[in-house]
Design a protein around this motif. Structure first.
Motif, PDB file in Angstrom:
ATOM      1  N   UNK A 261       1.283 -17.983  10.648  1.00 22.86           N
ATOM      2  CA  UNK A 261       2.441 -18.094   9.769  1.00 22.86           C
ATOM      3  C   UNK A 261       2.701 -19.559   9.436  1.00 22.86           C
ATOM      4  N   UNK A 262       3.679 -19.783   8.587  1.00 21.18           N
ATOM      5  CA  UNK A 262       3.967 -21.131   8.105  1.00 21.18           C
ATOM      6  C   UNK A 262       4.108 -22.135   9.239  1.00 21.18           C
ATOM      7  N   UNK A 263       4.898 -21.802  10.251  1.00 20.51           N
ATOM      8  CA  UNK A 263       5.111 -22.737  11.349  1.00 20.51           C
ATOM      9  C   UNK A 263       3.798 -23.084  12.046  1.00 20.51           C
ATOM     10  N   UNK A 264       2.908 -22.101  12.169  1.00 20.76           N
ATOM     11  CA  UNK A 264       1.596 -22.356  12.764  1.00 20.76           C
ATOM     12  C   UNK A 264       0.802 -23.328  11.903  1.00 20.76           C
ATOM     13  N   UNK A 265       0.830 -23.103  10.597  1.00 20.67           N
ATOM     14  CA  UNK A 265       0.093 -23.976   9.699  1.00 20.67           C
ATOM     15  C   UNK A 265       0.598 -25.405   9.729  1.00 20.67           C
ATOM     16  N   UNK A 266       1.902 -25.565   9.744  1.00 17.62           N
ATOM     17  CA  UNK A 266       2.482 -26.908   9.799  1.00 17.62           C
ATOM     18  C   UNK A 266       2.119 -27.604  11.111  1.00 17.62           C
ATOM     19  N   UNK A 267       2.124 -26.846  12.205  1.00 14.52           N
ATOM     20  CA  UNK A 267       1.749 -27.425  13.492  1.00 14.52           C
ATOM     21  C   UNK A 267       0.286 -27.854  13.491  1.00 14.52           C
ATOM     22  N   UNK A 268      -0.577 -27.020  12.935  1.00 16.17           N
ATOM     23  CA  UNK A 268      -2.004 -27.334  12.919  1.00 16.17           C
ATOM     24  C   UNK A 268      -2.281 -28.634  12.167  1.00 16.17           C
ATOM     25  N   UNK A 269      -1.687 -28.783  10.979  1.00 14.24           N
ATOM     26  CA  UNK A 269      -1.966 -29.995  10.207  1.00 14.24           C
ATOM     27  C   UNK A 269      -1.262 -31.203  10.822  1.00 14.24           C
ATOM     28  N   UNK A 270      -0.110 -30.975  11.465  1.00 13.97           N
ATOM     29  CA  UNK A 270       0.619 -32.078  12.101  1.00 13.97           C
ATOM     30  C   UNK A 270      -0.142 -32.638  13.294  1.00 13.97           C
ATOM     31  N   UNK A 271      -0.779 -31.772  14.055  1.00 19.61           N
ATOM     32  CA  UNK A 271      -1.453 -32.198  15.288  1.00 19.61           C
ATOM     33  C   UNK A 271      -2.923 -32.529  15.080  1.00 19.61           C
ATOM     34  N   UNK A 272      -3.460 -32.217  13.899  1.00 16.95           N
ATOM     35  CA  UNK A 272      -4.871 -32.468  13.655  1.00 16.95           C
ATOM     36  C   UNK A 272      -5.775 -31.320  14.055  1.00 16.95           C
ATOM     37  N   UNK A 273      -5.197 -30.204  14.508  1.00 13.80           N
ATOM     38  CA  UNK A 273      -6.006 -29.015  14.770  1.00 13.80           C
ATOM     39  C   UNK A 273      -6.622 -28.507  13.466  1.00 13.80           C
ATOM     40  N   UNK A 274      -5.879 -28.694  12.397  1.00 14.87           N
ATOM     41  CA  UNK A 274      -6.368 -28.425  11.047  1.00 14.87           C
ATOM     42  C   UNK A 274      -6.203 -29.686  10.219  1.00 14.87           C
ATOM     43  N   UNK A 275      -7.065 -29.880   9.243  1.00 14.15           N
ATOM     44  CA  UNK A 275      -7.037 -31.145   8.503  1.00 14.15           C
ATOM     45  C   UNK A 275      -6.327 -31.058   7.164  1.00 14.15           C
ATOM     46  N   UNK A 276      -6.354 -29.895   6.493  1.00  9.76           N
ATOM     47  CA  UNK A 276      -5.810 -29.764   5.143  1.00  9.76           C
ATOM     48  C   UNK A 276      -5.071 -28.434   5.025  1.00  9.76           C
ATOM     49  N   UNK A 277      -3.875 -28.467   4.456  1.00 12.47           N
ATOM     50  CA  UNK A 277      -3.054 -27.260   4.341  1.00 12.47           C
ATOM     51  C   UNK A 277      -2.459 -27.216   2.936  1.00 12.47           C
ATOM     52  N   UNK A 278      -2.961 -26.376   2.047  1.00 11.59           N
ATOM     53  CA  UNK A 278      -2.347 -26.228   0.721  1.00 11.59           C
ATOM     54  C   UNK A 278      -0.918 -25.724   0.865  1.00 11.59           C
TER      55      UNK A 278
END
Length: 441
Positions: A261-278
């Motif tokens: 969900x949105x909160x997961x996506x924001x956490x991923x890009x914030x912590x570097x677990x994910x690099x890019x989030x449209x």
């Protein structure tokens, strides 16, 4: 996100926390100051989402403290289609508040402003409006609205430390974006975060691509509204659906994309677990609140298209503040006094501090604070450079309700980009017919 991005369940949302609703605020008074000095009292109707209430209360409190012979009281309405019906019904019955906040763009046009709203073209602050916003609250050569809050951008949130560590540059073409994604995947990091557990978030690769559509096909919005161009047959318009398919087929999504969900996506890009989030810049507020380091670690870039020379961002414009034709005489003069204050330096200062801005303001001289998150500052750079286009929903009333389900299917490999675009064209046709638009038989 405001246009058709107003708070609505599972729709693109533009305000704090992607359309968190302040459930305690039903329609009614919000405990505003009483009129202790005679003069005029204005009723001001606003949406009941958390961000709108915070901004409205701050503006009213500060304005009432100026003792200008006008006292403003706040009233709230629901969001979504229920709120639309409240606004339209109250206008039609002559029962609208003295001043009200509502969407700009195509939904503003649906209010038949020339029959129901008061022109404000002659007011001094109109000359300070950003051109795109002025157009979004204009009809028949008249300007009807003052800006409410800040704009926001649709594009890609990206983790700057990841980019720096891998030696990547901000992409200005889709090919560069995909090449960056390949390098990110090779480093063991999720290249493109997707969060289909909240289906509205799946739309960004399509909706935020509109700047590229407009650059490649400048008359698209008008032709689309008239039913003469379609997503499935327009080479620029179908690109967003193709991007969804390409990202999925390349394996660039996070493994939990279907449930995240949105909160997961924001956490991923914030912590570097994910690099890019449209995503929309409105969500940066929530991201920074939960991950303070992301204020400087997460940047923003426009969703790239095919041509680096036309690279730019899609912009969601602020909502507007309007005066109905039923506000006359001394009430009308009081309303103009209020709007003059809201659009002036005092109103700007309140707006800058009451709610964290998600992008630039629509009046000249109302600047962003120096300490905004990096993603908001990055988006503001596109606006300052004149490299933005309003989102399609500010230019056309046509947006089918099934888009978020279709983009989930395309982004999940369930349906091809071509089939998804064709299905969306059919969804759009039904909606356009319901609106009674010509050319959609």
């Amino acid at each position: 996100m405001n246009g058709r991005t107003r708070p609505r369940p599972r729709r693109l949302a533009v305000l704090v926390g992607a359309a968190l609703l302040l459930s305690a605020c039903s329609a009614g008074s919000l405990g505003s100051s009483s009129d202790s000095g005679g003069g005029e009292t204005l009723d001001f109707l606003i949406g009941n989402d958390e961000s709108a209430v915070a901004l409205g209360e701050a503006l009213v409190e500060a304005f009432n403290a100026t003792n200008q012979g006008v006292t403003v009281t706040l009233e709230t309405r629901p969001g979504g289609s229920e709120g639309d019906n409240v606004v339209k019904t109250r206008l039609a019955t002559g029962d609208m508040a003295d001043v009200f906040q509502y969407n700009s763009g195509s939904l503003f046009q649906a209010l038949t402003p020339q029959q129901q709203l008061t022109p404000l073209t002659g007011e001094g602050w109109v000359s300070t409006l950003q051109d795109d916003f002025r157009s979004s609250v204009s009809a028949g050569g008249e300007v009807y609205g003052a800006p409410w809050g800040a704009s926001l951008g649709g594009g890609v949130l990206y983790n700057k430390p990841v980019y720096e560590r891998l030696g990547l540059s901000v992409p200005t073409t889709w090919a560069e974006f995909m090449a960056n994604s390949a390098a990110i995947k090779a480093a063991g990091i999720d290249p493109v975060v997707q969060t289909y557990g909240e289906t509205w978030t799946s739309q960004l690769l399509v909706l935020a691509d509109f700047h590229n559509v407009a650059a490649a096909e400048p008359g698209f919005a008008e032709q689309y509204t008239a039913g003469r161009v379609k997503y499935a047959t327009s080479a620029p318009a179908i690109k967003g659906f193709q991007h969804l398919q390409e990202v999925h087929e390349a394996g660039y999504q996070n493994v939990d994309f279907a449930s995240a969900e949105l909160e997961d996506g924001l956490r991923k890009v914030a912590t570097g677990e994910g690099a890019q989030y449209p995503m929309l810049t409105s969500t940066v507020i929530q991201m920074v609140a939960n991950n303070p380091e992301s204020a400087q670690d997460v940047g923003f870039f426009a969703l790239p298209g095919d041509d680096a020379a036309t690279n730019g961002a899609t912009q969601w414009l602020p909502a507007g503040i309007y005066v109905p034709q039923t506000t006359t005489g001394a009430k009308l003069e009081a309303a103009k006094t209020f709007l003059n204050w809201v659009t002036g330096p005092d109103g700007c200062e309140v707006a800058r501090t009451a709610v964290p801005p998600t992008g630039p303001f629509a009046t000249a001289g109302c600047e962003l604070p120096a300490d905004v998150p990096a993603a908001v500052a990055d988006f503001a750079g596109y606006v300052d450079d004149g490299r933005t286009s309003p989102a399609l929903e500010f230019l056309s009333p046509v947006k089918g309700p099934a888009l978020e389900q279709i983009t989930v299917e395309v982004g999940s490999g369930i349906r091809s980009a071509q089939d998804g675009a064709a299905l969306y064209d059919d969804d759009v046709r039904k909606q356009a017919q319901q609106l009674g638009l010509p050319g959609w038989d």
